[in-house]
Write an enzyme that holds these catalytic residues in place. Sequence first.
Site, PDB file in Angstrom:
ATOM      1  N   MET A   1     -40.658  -9.802  -2.408  1.00  9.45           N
ATOM      2  CA  MET A   1     -39.815 -10.415  -1.415  1.00  9.45           C
ATOM      3  C   MET A   1     -40.110  -9.708  -0.117  1.00  9.45           C
ATOM      4  SD  MET A   1     -36.924 -11.298   0.228  1.00  9.45           S
ATOM      5  CE  MET A   1     -36.155  -9.959   0.958  1.00  9.45           C
ATOM      6  N   PRO A   2     -40.513 -10.298   0.882  1.00 15.40           N
ATOM      7  CA  PRO A   2     -40.493 -11.716   1.207  1.00 15.40           C
ATOM      8  C   PRO A   2     -41.546 -12.544   0.451  1.00 15.40           C
ATOM      9  CG  PRO A   2     -40.593 -10.369   3.209  1.00 15.40           C
ATOM     10  CD  PRO A   2     -40.818  -9.473   2.051  1.00 15.40           C
ATOM     11  N   LEU A   3     -41.303 -13.840   0.474  1.00 13.75           N
ATOM     12  CA  LEU A   3     -42.249 -14.804  -0.072  1.00 13.75           C
ATOM     13  C   LEU A   3     -43.095 -15.312   1.086  1.00 13.75           C
ATOM     14  CD1 LEU A   3     -43.373 -16.839  -2.139  1.00 13.75           C
ATOM     15  CD2 LEU A   3     -41.368 -18.268  -1.667  1.00 13.75           C
TER      16      LEU A   3
END
Length: 136
Positions: free
Chosen positions: A1-3
């Site tokens: 995460m983040p994507l």
Amino acid sequence: MPLMKIHVLKGRTSAEIEQLLDGIHQAMVTAFKVPERDLYQILNEHEPAHFRALDTGLDIPRTDKFIMVEVVTRPRSQTEKIQFYEGLCQVLHERCDIGSSDVMISMVENTDEDWSFGLGRAQFLLGDLATHRPGK
């Protein structure tokens, strides 16, 4: 995460794609101070007729090296976002010879309740991640 969702024109070699993805990850880790193993990337290659990106009237020149990066993330500070924008352009120029005029970035924010990394669990909400982070 983040994507990270990355959109490019078809035609790059596997080595070029690997350099691109590694550079994006490096910029994200540096700007957002996330662990190295926070690695979620999707690369989509598009035919030229299926991928359009103008410059919103800003007179920014585009080439066939253009990339569009969509970042789905928890809320980030303005400073973190600016560091990511600048850092990503710098690392892509150094590693991939992609000019900053060929890098478009969009941030999509969500909250902790919007993430499950597997097992049907809301790891952020349940505290699972705190026990798996280095140094904790």
